[in-house]
Design an enzyme around this catalytic site. Structure first.
Site, short mmCIF file in Angstrom:
data_model
loop_
_atom_site.label_atom_id
_atom_site.label_comp_id
_atom_site.label_asym_id
_atom_site.label_seq_id
_atom_site.Cartn_x
_atom_site.Cartn_y
_atom_site.Cartn_z
N HIS A 54 0.86 -1.19 0.00
CA HIS A 54 0.00 0.00 0.00
C HIS A 54 0.89 1.23 0.00
O HIS A 54 2.11 1.12 0.06
CB HIS A 54 -1.00 -0.02 1.16
CG HIS A 54 -0.41 0.04 2.54
ND1 HIS A 54 0.43 -0.93 3.04
CD2 HIS A 54 -0.54 0.96 3.54
CE1 HIS A 54 0.77 -0.61 4.28
NE2 HIS A 54 0.21 0.54 4.60
N HIS A 56 1.37 3.87 2.08
CA HIS A 56 1.86 4.63 3.25
C HIS A 56 3.38 4.78 3.23
O HIS A 56 4.09 3.87 2.83
CB HIS A 56 1.40 3.96 4.55
CG HIS A 56 -0.05 4.23 4.87
ND1 HIS A 56 -0.79 3.43 5.71
CD2 HIS A 56 -0.88 5.22 4.44
CE1 HIS A 56 -2.03 3.93 5.80
NE2 HIS A 56 -2.10 5.00 5.04
N ASP A 58 5.69 4.61 5.33
CA ASP A 58 6.57 3.65 6.00
C ASP A 58 6.65 2.33 5.23
O ASP A 58 7.29 1.38 5.68
CB ASP A 58 6.13 3.41 7.46
CG ASP A 58 4.71 2.88 7.58
OD1 ASP A 58 3.80 3.41 6.91
OD2 ASP A 58 4.51 1.93 8.35
N HIS A 59 6.02 2.25 4.06
CA HIS A 59 6.10 1.06 3.20
C HIS A 59 6.71 1.36 1.84
O HIS A 59 7.11 0.45 1.13
CB HIS A 59 4.70 0.43 3.05
CG HIS A 59 4.15 -0.01 4.37
ND1 HIS A 59 4.15 -1.33 4.79
CD2 HIS A 59 3.66 0.71 5.41
CE1 HIS A 59 3.66 -1.40 6.01
NE2 HIS A 59 3.35 -0.18 6.42
N HIS A 113 -7.57 -1.23 5.53
CA HIS A 113 -6.56 -0.30 6.06
C HIS A 113 -6.45 0.90 5.11
O HIS A 113 -6.53 2.05 5.53
CB HIS A 113 -5.24 -1.03 6.20
CG HIS A 113 -4.09 -0.19 6.67
ND1 HIS A 113 -4.07 0.43 7.90
CD2 HIS A 113 -2.91 0.14 6.07
CE1 HIS A 113 -2.92 1.11 8.03
NE2 HIS A 113 -2.22 0.95 6.94
N ASP A 130 -0.12 -4.02 6.04
CA ASP A 130 -0.81 -3.58 7.25
C ASP A 130 -2.26 -4.07 7.28
O ASP A 130 -3.10 -3.50 7.98
CB ASP A 130 -0.80 -2.05 7.37
CG ASP A 130 0.59 -1.52 7.68
OD1 ASP A 130 1.51 -2.32 7.89
OD2 ASP A 130 0.73 -0.28 7.72
N HIS A 169 4.45 -5.03 10.39
CA HIS A 169 4.95 -4.38 11.61
C HIS A 169 5.11 -5.39 12.74
O HIS A 169 4.30 -6.31 12.89
CB HIS A 169 3.96 -3.31 12.12
CG HIS A 169 3.93 -2.07 11.29
ND1 HIS A 169 4.75 -0.99 11.52
CD2 HIS A 169 3.16 -1.72 10.23
CE1 HIS A 169 4.48 -0.03 10.64
NE2 HIS A 169 3.52 -0.46 9.84
FE FE Z 1 2.59 0.64 8.19
ZN ZN Z 2 -0.11 1.46 6.57
#
Ligand code: FE
Ligand code: ZN
Length: 257
Positions: A54, A56, A58-59, A113, A130, A169
């Protein structure tokens, strides 16, 4: 196939998927460049693809720097994430297969998500980002409880029980502590929590899980449990106990845990 887990940022995981016959590899969710690049060099592989679960940050945080080093990389994500995944070149929309050397991967759309969230499957491994965590699920940023329930239980949940779940995570210990609070009589949670505490004390990660273990311990896959239903009724006496309504209440409790 070989999977190398790469801890990133505070608690993220990137995963390097290697075709051992050709030494070609794909990287799932490169959160940041440096730790991923180090492993790529150590492994002596040829990176051919970035696979994003996805959009985001942090990915996808490492996408741009990887592309600077390797401008021919394919960057794969859901078609609805067009404009949100840096450097995206491939827009999944149907039943595309994803090739890494001789490996043939597939994918499923898992809104909940985010609207463009997907899971990738290679051999017996599922990379869930996530959407599905060990003993948890992602927050509902762009989806409904019903969508998340369907994504986890009907889509990912329809794969074989021995499927390995590589999640995005390291939240497992906290997730299991929450799971225990909403289903205190579940001995599978108790047993797994003890194992996970031991692993974390010795500095180890808990990825991957298995789908079988998730069905036994993950509160977002246990709406059939009388104890979970009881917890939901206590929180929300008028709850109709549909799977989506149960997930909505458990997710809200986790948001405030
Ligand atoms: Fe994440
Ligand atoms: Zn995420």
């Amino acid at each position: 196939m070989k999977v190398v887990t790469i801890p990133c940022l505070r608690d993220n995981y990137a995963y390097l998927i290697i075709c051992e016959a050709t030494r070609q590899a794909g990287i799932i969710d490169p959160s940041e460049f440096s730790p991923v690049w180090k492993v790529i060099q150590q492994q002596g592989i040829t990176l051919v693809s970035i696979l994003n679960t996805h959009h985001h940050w942090d990915h996808v945080g490492g996408n741009q720097q990887l592309l600077t080093k390797l401008p021919d990389l394919k960057v794969v994500g859901h078609h609805s994430d067009r404009g949100r995944i840096p450097g995206q070149t491939h827009y999944l929309e149907g039943d595309e297969t994803i090739n890494i050397g001789q490996l043939r991967g597939t994918w499923t759309h898992n809104p909940g998500h985010t609207s463009g969230a997907i899971t990738y499957y290679f051999e017996e491994a599922a990379f869930t980002g996530d959407t599905l965590f060990a003993a948890g699920c992602g927050r509902l940023f762009e989806g409904t409880p019903g969508q998340m329930h369907h994504s986890i239980n009907q889509v990912i949940g329809s794969f074989p029980d021995h499927t390995q779940i590589y999640f995005g995570h390291e939240y497992t210990q906290n997730n299991l502590e929450f799971a225990q609070s909403v289903e205190p009589g579940n001995r599978w949670i108790q047993t797994k929590l003890e194992e996970v505490r031991q692993l974390r004390r010795s500095g180890k990660g808990t990825t991957p899980s298995t789908l079988e273990s998730e069905k036994l311990t993950n509160p977002f896959m246990r709406d059939h449990s009388p104890e979970i239903q009881n917890t939901v009724k206590q929180q929300d006496p008028s709850n109709n106990l549909s799977p989506a309504s149960i997930l909505r209440v458990i997710r809200r409790m986790k948001d405030n845990y």
